[in-house]
Design a protein around this motif. Sequence first.
Motif, short mmCIF file in Angstrom:
data_model
loop_
_atom_site.label_atom_id
_atom_site.label_comp_id
_atom_site.label_asym_id
_atom_site.label_seq_id
_atom_site.Cartn_x
_atom_site.Cartn_y
_atom_site.Cartn_z
N TYR A 1 -43.08 -4.63 -33.06
CA TYR A 1 -43.99 -5.11 -34.09
C TYR A 1 -43.20 -5.98 -35.05
O TYR A 1 -43.14 -5.74 -36.25
CB TYR A 1 -44.66 -3.93 -34.80
N THR A 2 -42.55 -7.00 -34.49
CA THR A 2 -41.66 -7.86 -35.26
C THR A 2 -42.38 -9.08 -35.82
O THR A 2 -41.74 -9.95 -36.42
CB THR A 2 -40.48 -8.32 -34.38
N ASP A 3 -43.69 -9.17 -35.60
CA ASP A 3 -44.49 -10.27 -36.12
C ASP A 3 -45.92 -9.77 -36.28
O ASP A 3 -46.36 -8.90 -35.51
CB ASP A 3 -44.45 -11.45 -35.13
N GLN A 4 -46.64 -10.33 -37.23
CA GLN A 4 -48.02 -9.90 -37.47
C GLN A 4 -48.88 -9.99 -36.21
O GLN A 4 -49.78 -9.18 -36.02
CB GLN A 4 -48.64 -10.74 -38.60
N ILE A 5 -48.60 -10.94 -35.34
CA ILE A 5 -49.41 -11.10 -34.13
C ILE A 5 -49.42 -9.83 -33.29
O ILE A 5 -50.40 -9.53 -32.61
CB ILE A 5 -48.95 -12.33 -33.30
N LYS A 6 -48.34 -9.05 -33.36
CA LYS A 6 -48.28 -7.84 -32.54
C LYS A 6 -49.27 -6.78 -33.04
O LYS A 6 -49.70 -5.92 -32.27
CB LYS A 6 -46.86 -7.28 -32.49
N PHE A 7 -49.66 -6.85 -34.31
CA PHE A 7 -50.69 -5.95 -34.81
C PHE A 7 -52.06 -6.41 -34.34
O PHE A 7 -53.00 -5.63 -34.30
CB PHE A 7 -50.63 -5.86 -36.34
N ASN A 8 -52.17 -7.67 -33.96
CA ASN A 8 -53.43 -8.20 -33.45
C ASN A 8 -53.58 -7.95 -31.96
O ASN A 8 -54.65 -7.58 -31.49
CB ASN A 8 -53.54 -9.69 -33.75
N ASP A 9 -52.50 -8.18 -31.20
CA ASP A 9 -52.62 -7.96 -29.75
C ASP A 9 -52.30 -6.53 -29.37
O ASP A 9 -52.70 -6.07 -28.30
CB ASP A 9 -51.79 -8.98 -28.95
N GLY A 10 -51.57 -5.82 -30.23
CA GLY A 10 -51.40 -4.37 -30.07
C GLY A 10 -50.45 -3.90 -29.00
O GLY A 10 -50.46 -2.73 -28.65
N ASN A 11 -49.61 -4.78 -28.47
CA ASN A 11 -48.73 -4.36 -27.39
C ASN A 11 -47.27 -4.58 -27.76
O ASN A 11 -46.78 -5.71 -27.69
CB ASN A 11 -49.07 -5.13 -26.11
N PRO A 12 -46.55 -3.51 -28.12
CA PRO A 12 -45.15 -3.67 -28.51
C PRO A 12 -44.19 -3.79 -27.33
O PRO A 12 -43.01 -4.06 -27.53
CB PRO A 12 -44.87 -2.38 -29.29
N TYR A 13 -44.67 -3.59 -26.10
CA TYR A 13 -43.79 -3.57 -24.93
C TYR A 13 -43.60 -4.94 -24.29
O TYR A 13 -42.65 -5.16 -23.54
CB TYR A 13 -44.35 -2.61 -23.88
N GLY A 14 -44.51 -5.83 -24.53
CA GLY A 14 -44.49 -7.17 -23.94
C GLY A 14 -45.77 -7.86 -24.35
O GLY A 14 -46.28 -7.62 -25.45
N VAL A 15 -46.32 -8.68 -23.47
CA VAL A 15 -47.62 -9.30 -23.73
C VAL A 15 -48.54 -8.89 -22.60
O VAL A 15 -48.18 -8.95 -21.43
CB VAL A 15 -47.52 -10.84 -23.81
N GLY A 16 -49.74 -8.46 -22.97
CA GLY A 16 -50.76 -8.10 -22.00
C GLY A 16 -52.05 -8.83 -22.27
O GLY A 16 -52.44 -9.00 -23.43
N LYS A 17 -52.72 -9.25 -21.23
CA LYS A 17 -54.00 -9.95 -21.32
C LYS A 17 -55.06 -9.13 -20.59
O LYS A 17 -54.85 -8.74 -19.45
CB LYS A 17 -53.88 -11.34 -20.69
N VAL A 18 -56.18 -8.87 -21.26
CA VAL A 18 -57.32 -8.23 -20.61
C VAL A 18 -58.20 -9.34 -20.06
O VAL A 18 -58.64 -10.22 -20.79
CB VAL A 18 -58.11 -7.35 -21.61
N THR A 19 -58.45 -9.30 -18.75
CA THR A 19 -59.18 -10.39 -18.10
C THR A 19 -60.66 -10.10 -17.90
O THR A 19 -61.39 -10.97 -17.46
CB THR A 19 -58.56 -10.71 -16.73
N GLY A 20 -61.11 -8.88 -18.20
CA GLY A 20 -62.50 -8.51 -17.94
C GLY A 20 -63.51 -9.38 -18.65
O GLY A 20 -64.60 -9.61 -18.14
N GLY A 21 -63.15 -9.88 -19.81
CA GLY A 21 -64.07 -10.75 -20.55
C GLY A 21 -63.84 -12.22 -20.23
O GLY A 21 -64.41 -13.10 -20.87
N GLY A 22 -63.03 -12.51 -19.26
CA GLY A 22 -62.69 -13.88 -18.89
C GLY A 22 -61.18 -14.06 -18.91
O GLY A 22 -60.48 -13.41 -19.68
N SER A 23 -60.68 -14.91 -18.06
CA SER A 23 -59.24 -15.04 -17.91
C SER A 23 -58.63 -16.12 -18.79
O SER A 23 -57.43 -16.30 -18.82
CB SER A 23 -58.88 -15.30 -16.45
#
Length: 196
Positions: A149-171
């Motif tokens: 959580y080294t940047d505010q964006i991580k509180f928005n995307d919620g993933n401290p381990y890397g970057v994850g994208k949920v594709t169910g609503g569109g890719s």
Amino acid sequence: MTKLAIVYYSSQGTGHAMATRLAETAEKAGAEVRLRHVRETAPREAVESVDAWAAHVAEMEGQPVAEPTDLDWADAAIIGSGTRYGHVSSQLQGFIDTLGPLWGEGKLADKVYAGFTSSQTLHGGQESTLLSLMTTFAHWGGIIVPPGYTDQIKFNDGNPYGVGKVTGGGSELNETDLAALDHLVTRVLDIAGRLG
């Protein structure tokens, strides 16, 4: 100049879009980048049974394929795969399994590593997939650099381990996805630069 390998498997294009954004941001930051996709190993009938999968395989034809030498060359690597039952895809695992000779020579050690993933659903195994990548990086003797959580964006995307994208609503990548990817690659390059 940091040498960054971005190695990924993408079946339907989300991982490719994520990897491409990482590469673009890294190049703008002055890194030398190798963007490499992992070879498709699924049976042709499986690929052709899903239109988006078949279309992406056709789109990637002729693009540079990941080789062990790409990781040997790199100072840092960001590795990605869609989630498969909470783990990386068999295609990426197959590539990882070719790295034994490099690992045996110590050529995967002391490099910076981070990961990215995507899943169909919100709790579709993203964290366990990223943690399984970190286990691999630890076996290599790598320096694991999660975004935390080294940047505010991580509180928005919620993933401290890397970057994850949920594709169910569109890719398509949204602004949060893009900012999280930018933060990850910037952090990786910063840490690799400090170690260099």
